[in-house]
Design an enzyme around this catalytic site. Sequence first.
Site, mmCIF file in Angstrom:
data_model
loop_
_atom_site.group_PDB
_atom_site.id
_atom_site.type_symbol
_atom_site.label_atom_id
_atom_site.label_comp_id
_atom_site.label_asym_id
_atom_site.label_seq_id
_atom_site.Cartn_x
_atom_site.Cartn_y
_atom_site.Cartn_z
ATOM 1 C CD1 TRP A 158 10.710 9.649 -0.605
ATOM 2 C CD2 TRP A 158 10.235 9.635 -2.391
ATOM 3 N NE1 TRP A 158 11.086 7.958 -0.344
ATOM 4 C CE2 TRP A 158 10.441 8.112 -1.848
ATOM 5 C CE3 TRP A 158 9.307 9.955 -3.169
ATOM 6 C CZ2 TRP A 158 9.862 6.799 -2.983
ATOM 7 C CZ3 TRP A 158 9.049 8.824 -3.551
ATOM 8 C CH2 TRP A 158 9.053 7.957 -4.037
ATOM 9 C CE LYS A 182 13.125 13.310 9.299
ATOM 10 N NZ LYS A 182 13.322 12.629 7.828
ATOM 11 C CB ALA A 184 10.900 11.820 2.987
ATOM 12 N N GLY A 236 5.216 5.992 5.401
ATOM 13 C CA GLY A 236 5.897 5.613 5.020
ATOM 14 C C GLY A 236 5.778 3.791 4.600
ATOM 15 C CD GLU A 258 -0.707 6.217 3.572
ATOM 16 O OE1 GLU A 258 -0.772 4.941 3.642
ATOM 17 O OE2 GLU A 258 -0.505 7.341 3.770
ATOM 18 C CG LEU A 259 1.728 1.459 7.990
ATOM 19 C CD1 LEU A 259 2.691 0.562 8.858
ATOM 20 C CD2 LEU A 259 3.293 2.926 8.424
ATOM 21 N NE ARG A 286 -2.805 11.894 -7.172
ATOM 22 C CZ ARG A 286 -3.548 11.377 -5.605
ATOM 23 N NH1 ARG A 286 -3.642 10.184 -5.162
ATOM 24 N NH2 ARG A 286 -3.342 12.412 -5.016
ATOM 25 C CB CYS A 292 0.838 4.440 -0.125
ATOM 26 S SG CYS A 292 -0.508 5.535 -0.027
ATOM 27 C CD GLU A 393 3.895 -0.178 -1.311
ATOM 28 O OE1 GLU A 393 2.730 1.299 -0.750
ATOM 29 O OE2 GLU A 393 4.643 0.575 -0.298
ATOM 30 C CB SER A 453 -6.756 10.342 -2.041
ATOM 31 O OG SER A 453 -6.274 9.986 -2.268
#
Length: 489
Positions: A158, A182, A184, A236, A258-259, A286, A292, A393, A453
């Site tokens: 999300w 699929k 969030a 996630g 990508e955790l 940000r 993450c 986190e 990024s």
Amino acid sequence: MPLDSLSSTELLTDLWIGGKAVPASDGGRFDVLDPSTGEVLATVADGSVEDALAAVDAADGAAAAWAATAPRERAEILRRAWELMTEQADDLAKLVTLENGKALADAKGEVAYAAEFFRWYSEEAVRAAGQVMTAPSGANKIMVLHQPVGIAVLVTPWNFPAAMATRKIGPALAAGCTVVLKPASDTPLTALAMAKILDRAGVPAGVVNVLPARRSGAVVSAMLHDPRVRKLSFTGSTEVGRVLLKEAADQVINCSMELGGNAPFLVFADADLDAAVEGAMVAKMRNGGEACTAANRFYVERPVAEEFGRRLAEKMKALRMGPGLDDGVQLGPLVNTDAVEKVDELVRGAVDAGAEAVVGGRRPSDEKYSAGFYYEPTVLLDVQPGSKILEEEIFGPVAPVVTFDEEDEAIRLANATEYGLVSYVYTGDLARGLRVSEGLDSGMVGLNRGLVSDPAAPFGGTKQSGIGREGGHDGMLDYLESKYIAVQW
């Protein structure tokens, strides 16, 4: 702002399967909330297992033709999707803010970033180069072709509802794969808007399917146990990633993960403190800290620790908090009440262990914030080693600061985590910066930079932060299989 005021964006609230909007097979729907007020923003179709398998059917029906589509044609469709996203950028940003809560400036940045994945992979679609070489023995030629891996299930979070969708859809389509996305359940509207944009860009029916669902575990499991599905890309939490890896093992599905992250932010005494504080605000704030890649632990060399903490606290205190669409707002609400409770629990635990909240440290008491999911921007000093806030986190606007004395100590503290997504280093000594960057066990490093990024760069982590890379040329390779042909001529 009502959703119908988004004039340039066609909103969908049903499932998108086989190139058309359809209700859930059992008629189920769920509410999407506005995090700034807690009020219902829209109701969206709640996909079932039956719907999930229908989406796989649609992806399967379109797979052969899409894989055979000329790379240039796939490229032009992705290019058109970039153009459409750019044309609709303002309304898409407002939509992201409405369902996610982030400040509009953050949402505008996300939409621009998200659109770039379509442009980048429009350029990469024609560059799935193979290889021909003579075998070392000289007996034959070695030919390597790259072919689409197959139907891909894409599961997105999300916190970046536009960018996490395009970062997966872009390379998948460039490689010739069909997909079931699929999204969030907190933020399905943006993903459905992406489906309509891709449809207008010329993506054939069935190539992209979008399946909002509250019953995530059941619908994703059903798809992972369909033998036609050959790829899973998930962004996630590490906890959910472990579950999905176990599910994917039953059919030996190709996985990209990508955790979670627990990014350290290292500031050495020779750093430009003005630059370090500005970089800290970018790396920490940000998306309001709900990223993450967010700086999660600040390790500052003792001679400058007090000054860095003071300057960071001033910057954090000056942030204007409020509904993301309000003028001048820099910090919106968190995504839901569970997120607020988790952040508050971590902060209270750190303070109980001896940390000092020099700014924030609580939910806002002002009545104007009572309806939404807000948490004050917070700086914690003297955080004790072993505090839970250094191990998990935070996913919120909280900066815990710890002091260190030696370079080796800083690297050791930074690496003392099961995560390894990204690290940040600020120093005036380039040799030290590169040496420390090499010593950090993470997939990415921001050296004197608070933002890493980039659609053109490989994004991903080490350890329990994931498997594979997204972005760059590597991102498309994750959707391709190498086929070796031994041939003589």
